[in-house]
Design a protein around this motif. Structure first.
Motif, PDB file in Angstrom:
ATOM      1  N   SER A 150     -10.362   0.673  -2.240  1.00 11.91           N
ATOM      2  CA  SER A 150     -10.210   1.309  -3.545  1.00 11.91           C
ATOM      3  C   SER A 150      -9.066   0.728  -4.369  1.00 11.91           C
ATOM      4  N   VAL A 151      -8.123   0.040  -3.720  1.00 10.82           N
ATOM      5  CA  VAL A 151      -6.970  -0.503  -4.445  1.00 10.82           C
ATOM      6  C   VAL A 151      -6.882  -2.021  -4.364  1.00 10.82           C
ATOM      7  N   LYS A 152      -7.739  -2.624  -3.596  1.00  7.83           N
ATOM      8  CA  LYS A 152      -7.688  -4.069  -3.397  1.00  7.83           C
ATOM      9  C   LYS A 152      -7.838  -4.800  -4.730  1.00  7.83           C
ATOM     10  N   GLY A 153      -6.948  -5.752  -4.966  1.00  9.30           N
ATOM     11  CA  GLY A 153      -6.974  -6.505  -6.210  1.00  9.30           C
ATOM     12  C   GLY A 153      -6.150  -5.876  -7.318  1.00  9.30           C
ATOM     13  N   ARG A 154      -5.744  -4.623  -7.132  1.00  8.84           N
ATOM     14  CA  ARG A 154      -4.934  -3.935  -8.143  1.00  8.84           C
ATOM     15  C   ARG A 154      -3.527  -3.628  -7.651  1.00  8.84           C
ATOM     16  N   PHE A 155      -3.395  -3.329  -6.366  1.00 10.67           N
ATOM     17  CA  PHE A 155      -2.104  -2.969  -5.783  1.00 10.67           C
ATOM     18  C   PHE A 155      -1.596  -4.114  -4.905  1.00 10.67           C
ATOM     19  N   THR A 156      -0.268  -4.241  -4.844  1.00  6.95           N
ATOM     20  CA  THR A 156       0.360  -5.237  -3.980  1.00  6.95           C
ATOM     21  C   THR A 156       1.519  -4.604  -3.234  1.00  6.95           C
ATOM     22  N   ILE A 157       1.496  -4.709  -1.917  1.00  3.64           N
ATOM     23  CA  ILE A 157       2.597  -4.226  -1.091  1.00  3.64           C
ATOM     24  C   ILE A 157       3.489  -5.413  -0.750  1.00  3.64           C
ATOM     25  N   SER A 158       4.790  -5.172  -0.756  1.00  5.67           N
ATOM     26  CA  SER A 158       5.748  -6.214  -0.396  1.00  5.67           C
ATOM     27  C   SER A 158       6.972  -5.550   0.214  1.00  5.67           C
ATOM     28  N   ARG A 159       7.861  -6.373   0.776  1.00  7.51           N
ATOM     29  CA  ARG A 159       9.058  -5.810   1.393  1.00  7.51           C
ATOM     30  C   ARG A 159      10.215  -6.779   1.249  1.00  7.51           C
ATOM     31  N   ASP A 160      11.400  -6.205   1.248  1.00  7.49           N
ATOM     32  CA  ASP A 160      12.642  -6.970   1.250  1.00  7.49           C
ATOM     33  C   ASP A 160      13.453  -6.455   2.431  1.00  7.49           C
ATOM     34  N   ASN A 161      13.394  -7.165   3.544  1.00  7.32           N
ATOM     35  CA  ASN A 161      14.077  -6.685   4.755  1.00  7.32           C
ATOM     36  C   ASN A 161      15.595  -6.691   4.607  1.00  7.32           C
ATOM     37  N   ALA A 162      16.111  -7.577   3.792  1.00  7.04           N
ATOM     38  CA  ALA A 162      17.558  -7.612   3.571  1.00  7.04           C
ATOM     39  C   ALA A 162      18.040  -6.341   2.876  1.00  7.04           C
ATOM     40  N   LYS A 163      17.157  -5.747   2.068  1.00 10.56           N
ATOM     41  CA  LYS A 163      17.502  -4.515   1.347  1.00 10.56           C
ATOM     42  C   LYS A 163      16.863  -3.284   1.959  1.00 10.56           C
ATOM     43  N   ASN A 164      16.188  -3.470   3.093  1.00 14.04           N
ATOM     44  CA  ASN A 164      15.551  -2.335   3.777  1.00 14.04           C
ATOM     45  C   ASN A 164      14.642  -1.551   2.837  1.00 14.04           C
TER      46      ASN A 164
END
Length: 120
Positions: free
Chosen positions: A62-76
């Motif tokens: 339902s969200v593919k192509g519209r939402f993006t998950i990401s992370r910054d481990n240095a900033k937790n």
């Protein structure tokens, strides 16, 4: 680990929001992280997950192509960029940490949720 989600709000259909989830208590850099959502009267559902390196992600159809998950481990911190929002995206969004997975039981700790409302 404590999770604090933020970035929710009211947006018109077609607009964008960026959710953030900050972890405290210990580093989460070895954990998979996920976003779930719960709309009024409905069960909590999976939205997106990211593995500990950030190299693998998986999305609900339902969200593919519209939402993006990401992370910054240095900033937790883990993020959910939401574009082309639709009224049916309206829900309380929760971040969670634990394993890289798509079901509630894959995760060991949860944030308090942030409300996203998309108007038509």
């Amino acid at each position: 680990v404590q999770l604090q989600a933020s970035g929710g709000g009211l947006v018109q259909a077609g607009g964008s929001l960026r959710l953030s989830c900050a972890a405290s208590g210990r580093t989460f850099s070895n954990d998979g992280m996920g976003w779930f959502r719960q709309a009024p009267g409905k069960e909590r559902e999976f939205v997106a997950t990211i593995n500990w390196t950030g190299g693998s992600t998986y999305y609900a159809d339902s969200v593919k192509g519209r939402f993006t998950i990401s992370r910054d481990n240095a900033k937790n911190t883990v993020f959910l960029q939401m574009n082309s929002l639709k009224p049916e995206d309206t829900a309380v969004y929760y971040c969670a940490g634990g394993n890289y997975g798509t079901v509630n039981s894959d995760y060991d700790y949860w944030g308090q949720g942030t409300l996203v409302t998309v108007s038509s």
